[in-house]
Design an enzyme around this catalytic site. Structure first.
Site, short mmCIF file in Angstrom:
data_model
loop_
_atom_site.label_atom_id
_atom_site.label_comp_id
_atom_site.label_asym_id
_atom_site.label_seq_id
_atom_site.Cartn_x
_atom_site.Cartn_y
_atom_site.Cartn_z
N GLN B 345 1.30 -1.38 0.01
CA GLN B 345 0.36 0.08 0.22
C GLN B 345 0.97 0.98 -0.15
O GLN B 345 2.27 1.57 0.60
CB GLN B 345 -0.68 0.06 1.34
CG GLN B 345 -1.73 0.70 0.95
CD GLN B 345 -3.09 -0.40 0.79
OE1 GLN B 345 -3.97 -1.28 1.42
NE2 GLN B 345 -3.82 -0.07 -0.56
N THR B 512 1.06 -0.15 7.56
CA THR B 512 -0.57 -0.58 7.21
C THR B 512 0.22 -2.47 6.92
O THR B 512 1.04 -2.61 6.25
CB THR B 512 -0.89 -0.09 5.88
OG1 THR B 512 -2.27 -0.42 6.26
CG2 THR B 512 -0.14 0.16 4.77
N THR B 513 -1.41 -2.50 8.02
CA THR B 513 -1.15 -4.17 7.76
C THR B 513 -2.00 -4.83 6.42
O THR B 513 -2.59 -5.29 7.05
CB THR B 513 -1.39 -4.85 9.02
OG1 THR B 513 -0.73 -4.29 9.83
CG2 THR B 513 -1.24 -6.60 8.97
N HIS B 514 -1.37 -4.16 5.52
CA HIS B 514 -2.39 -4.82 4.30
C HIS B 514 -1.37 -5.11 3.33
O HIS B 514 -0.88 -4.57 2.27
CB HIS B 514 -2.62 -3.04 3.77
CG HIS B 514 -4.03 -2.25 4.37
ND1 HIS B 514 -4.32 -1.47 4.22
CD2 HIS B 514 -4.14 -2.77 5.58
CE1 HIS B 514 -5.63 -1.14 5.12
NE2 HIS B 514 -5.40 -1.97 6.25
N ASN B 515 -0.40 -6.74 3.37
CA ASN B 515 0.07 -7.12 2.54
C ASN B 515 -0.75 -7.82 1.61
O ASN B 515 -1.60 -8.55 1.99
CB ASN B 515 1.03 -8.17 3.47
CG ASN B 515 1.46 -7.50 4.20
OD1 ASN B 515 1.00 -7.04 5.25
ND2 ASN B 515 3.04 -7.29 4.48
#
Lengths: 409, 587
Positions: B345, B512-515
């Protein structure tokens, strides 16, 4: 078949019971037996988590020592596998065990005595179908001379009235059914009636006026004082509470949550309505309730309690004590909060509480414990506050009283 | 010595959002479902009580909800010619562990992707020509459409009780909602959150600039809500402890607050915690079950007819690689699909500082309390001549004013001492942060594979992450950041500090933890790991859930789409696979 077939004794005037004689091993009899074991909340005492269903061994603390619940599985050696239906009925009806020894009244035979032979046999039939578990239950840990079972003969002489159900022809069938359930299998008086110093339930006008159980106060079930118990509830409120564990006003918590989870949520609508009809008809004898003057807002306990409430309680219970319907209890107008006996409200603040989990309300909404966080004085202050804020009125609580309740747990 | 356990119909690896969704749906079919979770049982009433859930030291700084890097971690490098080194502290992203997974500590920003996001390559080529897509980008169409996912987005909205304002109901644009969103079959189940000063100030400025702000879609409850499973959630108290925290008030939709109370009562469901799955076992092109190890070191083989990988994306990808399922992607040759198209992201933002005449109370917050504009997301704007594709949303989220973490100060403030303290005091109540939440387009060099050097506590090679932002994303983020700055300057403060995207990608600071990606979906085994129903092309009784299915990451938070893809997959499994097991799409 382990038990002999016995002639069925049919009782007249038992509404809502199947009237026809039936084979005790039919599916419907066994099903009915399951239903009745739930009505009797047998598992509450006879099942220890992780030890096998109905395998007994649950230690019941009584004022006289610890009594262990019986193994009700059909194991021949340690359960009721070698019992007859006659023997089972004798235990229910007379409080006398298979071996002729008298049972301790922690087993509520003082209530179960009115259970019909037909219902007793159905329960027995059902218990014979469950998984047998070999579990030898310890002997009661009761000091002399009460450990002599014959001593129970004297107790029974004083406090036990072996009897059949006695319907009131002046009342409706529903009411009579309710009385049969409430006084008998459901054994509501075991918690909701006060007990005398020898552990016997007080009867007559004193019955259902509130009692203590497992460190909680089981409120009065009699009508009348809006501040107490279920005085303000309608029959429908009570029925919804028993069926779902919540009714918009409050949720079943503590020992009553277990009763709802293991027993009343499984009862059919007619039996629930019967219970509600009977309980809401219990007379309130004490005349007009006394007006309680609320503790003043300027009282130091109220000022301190308001601060504690705002920081510790308001996030769930609301700035105005309004709660969230069927999720977080309302404090404004709550009879639990304003009960004369503050045991339950203090217990909840100290140890937290979890609402009954039922099919209707599967979420185990819980209040956390504050015993690690608040001193006796702070608990007393916030208790006094919630009992006298938001239009509530109830006597102030001292930190000594909180200390006693904390110690008692 | 491995103990062989009795067979189950379904085994689920990892018990977060998607694990709970899979279990809930398949227990409805009467299947015997077992979920394996490496962590512990966790629930609101037993672990996240409201009087200790808001503990910054315990949760944010001592990582109580996050995975334990002393057991397993990954190695990282920006480029293939660098040596990857193990991450020994969490930073850029925070994968969860324990029951509920990362979904326990999310903010609750619950989006649907744009219809065109699912045709990332074909749509952009059609509108701007093939040359508009940088040759380093490996973006592709998903093989699934918004129309196919819409009913499942709707299911998730209702499961969670999402609060928001519809912008497009059945094709009719709605006042006050996001006019760019795809058509919705029904409005949000709950009204938007109550707004506070900061998002309102942002919305005013955005409106002045001609944009159409709308309330952010929120999984924080705007009112009490009972979902279709009979599970009830309480109104949000705006305490500002969402992201990185569990909610103590039953006010944030998570597996524990929406599914588990109903699921855990079902007799055909079993959850085993402390079960670390090491491998999926296969024979003759079918998964036979999984092998797991307990904290005591005992190893078990759990046979099952169907296997669902519902762990975090790096673990799903790792399990494929450790199990020898599929070919590992090689960026030099472009061969292999497993580990390909990892994406992330692009985050940038600005702080607006005010004098004492304008105040905010940042401690009144919630993870998805905010106002957003979507004019610069996806292909909502004309990219002609801009030199990039894609975009992101711009928002003011008032998530928190947590005392340790939140102390915005001007960029030239000393980093410690009296000057810093004075600046914190002066600005705590007088700062608004706004951000651009940008897409991440997959590129050839970004991927996951097995590290040749480092091993985890179970003796397995660590996942190796090779990642940097693409040229496209750097240009895209710069453009978005300029728009952020324009809005920030229109918000009437005395100073604006801009934080552009940090390049090259730095894995240390939290972003952000959006892998995403690594086991992507597509229309052919030649371009993907799974078909459109999340079903492995190689092993037809193996299904992969989560953001690992994303071929690239659009400009929104992923959870809504992760859930929609899971429900879409399960609907087809229930409709077709259970009667007739086998590939749901013929390769």
């Amino acid at each position: 078949m382990r038990h002999s077939l016995l002639p069925l004794i049919l009782f007249a005037a038992l509404p809502a019971l199947p009237a026809a004689a039936q084979d005790q091993n039919t599916y419907s009899t066994v099903e009915r037996g399951l239903y009745l074991t739930r009505m009797g909340d047998c598992e509450a005492c006879h099942t220890v988590e992780g030890e096998g269903r109905m395998a007994g061994g649950f230690g019941l603390p009584t004022p006289f020592g610890t009594i262990y619940s019986a193994n009700l599985t059909p194991d021949e050696a340690t359960g009721i596998g070698s019992w007859s239906a006659d023997a089972f009925y004798r235990a229910m009806n007379e409080g006398i065990g298979h071996d002729g020894k008298r049972l301790y009244p922690a087993f509520p035979y003082t209530n179960f005595t009115i259970v019909t032979r037909e219902d007793s046999d159905a329960i027995f039939s059902y218990l014979q179908t469950i998984e047998p578990v070999r579990n030898r239950v310890p002997e009661p840990d009761i000091p002399f001379p009460l450990d002599i079972r014959t001593a129970m003969r004297g107790w029974n002489l004083l406090f036990f009235d072996e009897r059949d159900f006695d319907p009131d022809p002046q009342k409706s069938e529903l009411w009579n059914r309710g009385k049969y359930v409430v006084e008998g299998l459901a054994h509501c008086s075991a918690c909701h009636s006060p007990r005398n110093p020898l552990g016997a339930q007080r009867g007559g006008d004193a019955s259902y006026t509130g009692g203590h159980a497992e460190g909680w106060y089981a409120p009065s079930l009699r009508d009348g004082d809006a501040h107490e118990g279920i005085g303000e509830w309608s029959e429908e409120d009570l029925a919804t509470y028993l069926k779902t564990g919540r009714n918009g006003r409050t949720a079943a918590i503590g020992p009553m949550a277990e009763v709802v989870e293991k027993s009343t949520q499984y009862l059919d609508d007619e039996d629930i309505a019967a219970i509600a009809a009977y309980i809401k008809d219990l007379p309130f004898e004490d005349g007009e309730p006394e007006e309680v003057e609320p503790v003043r807002e300027t009282d130091p306990a109220m000022i301190a309690g308001a601060e504690i409430y705002a920081t510790q309680c308001a996030a769930c219970h609301g700035m105005e004590g309004e709660g969230v319907e069927n999720i977080f209890g309302g404090i404004a107008g709550s009879s639990l909060t304003q009960a004369d006996d503050p045991t339950t409200v203090v217990h909840i603040i100290l140890r937290g509480a979890r609402a009954a989990v039922t099919d209707a309300y599967p979420t185990p909404h819980a209040m956390p414990a504050f015993d690690w966080k608040l001193t006796d004085e702070e608990v007393a202050q916030v208790t006094t506050f919630v009992r006298n804020a938001f239009g509530n009125a109830a006597p102030a609580i001292t930190s000594n009283r909180v200390g006693e309740i904390r110690e008692a747990e | 010595m491995t103990t062989i356990l009795p067979r189950r119909d379904v085994v689920i690896v990892g018990f977060g959002w998607t694990g709970a969704i899979v279990a809930e749906q398949l227990t409805q079919e009467g299947l015997d479902v077992l979920a394996l979770e490496r962590g512990h049982w966790r629930d609101t009433s037993t672990d996240y009580a409201v009087n200790n859930a808001q503990d910054e030291v315990r949760y944010r700084y001592r990582d109580e909800l996050f995975e334990d890097l002393s057991r397993e971690t990954l190695t990282f490098r920006n480029q293939s010619n660098q040596e990857a080194l193990p991450m020994r502290m969490l930073g850029s992203f925070l994968p969860g562990t324990n029951v509920g997974g990362s979904g326990v500590h999310w903010n609750g920003q619950t989006w649907r992707f744009l219809p065109t996001d699912f045709q990332a390559r074909s749509h952009n080529e059609e509108r701007y020509g093939a040359d508009a897509i940088d040759e380093e980008l490996t973006i592709q169409d998903w093989g699934v459409t918004y129309e196919e996912l819409e009913p499942h987005y709707d299911t998730f909205d209702k499961l969670c009780g999402i609060a928001g304002q519809a912008g497009n109901l059945g094709g009719e644009i709605q006042q006050g909602g996001n006019p760019f969103e795809g058509p919705r079959s029904s409005p949000y189940p709950n009204p938007p959150m109550d707004m506070v000063a900061a998002p309102l100030r942002f919305a005013d400025a955005a409106r002045e600039l001609g944009y159409q702000p709308f309330p952010g879609p929120s999984a924080n409850m705007s009112r009490a809500y009972t979902n279709p499973l009979g599970v009830s959630l309480a109104p949000c108290s705006y305490c500002g402890f969402c992201e990185k925290y569990a909610c103590g008030n039953y006010s944030k939709a998570t597996a524990a607050t929406t599914i588990l109370p109903a699921l855990m009562r079902r007799e055909n469901f079993t959850l085993k915690t402390g079960a670390m799955v090491l491998r999926v076992e296969t024979r003759g092109g079918r998964a036979t079950g999984v092998t797991y190890v307990t904290p005591e070191g005992d190893e078990f083989f759990q046979p099952a007819d169907m296997v669902f990988l519902c762990a975090y994306i790096t673990h799903n990808v790792n399990l494929l690689m450790q199990s020898g399922i599929g070919e590992i992607y090689d960026p030099r040759t472009g061969e292999g699909q497993v580990g390909r198209n990892y994406a992330y992201q692009t985050m940038s933002g600005a702080n607006v500082f005010y004098d004492d005449d304008f105040s905010v109370n940042p401690f009144v917050g919630a993870g998805a309390l905010g106002q957003c504009i979507d004019e610069f997301n996806g292909d909502n704007f004309d990219h002609e001549g801009l030199g990039f594709i894609g975009g992101g949303y711009i928002a003011q989220w008032q998530t928190n004013g947590r005392p340790i973490e939140h102390h915005p100060v001007p960029s030239d403030t000393p980093t410690f001492g009296l000057g810093w303290k004075q600046a914190v005091r002066a600005n705590y109540n007088h700062t608004i942060g706004i951000g651009a939440h940008g897409a991440s387009h997959s590129r050839r060099g970004n991927h996951l594979d097995l590290d040749p050097t480092y091993r985890d506590a179970y003796g397995r090679p660590l996942m190796r992450l090779t990642f940097d932002f693409s040229r496209n994303d750097i240009a895209m983020s710069a453009y978005l950041t300029d728009r952020v700055e324009e809005i920030a300057r229109a918000m009437g403060g005395n100073r604006v500090d801009v934080s552009p995207l940090k390049v090259p990608y730095d894995i240390k600071p939290y972003q952000t933890t959006h892998n995403t990606g690594g086991h992507i979906m597509g229309d052919s085994p030649d371009n993907s790991v799974t078909n459109k129903f999340n079903q492995s092309w190689d092993v037809s009784n193996l299904f992969l859930m989560g953001a690992g299915n994303f071929p690239q990451n659009p400009g929104y938070n992923p959870t809504g789409t992760v859930a929609a893809l899971a429900y879409h997959s399960l609907a087809e499994i229930r409709r077709s696979y259970l009667q007739n097991p086998g590939p749901l799409v013929q390769a």
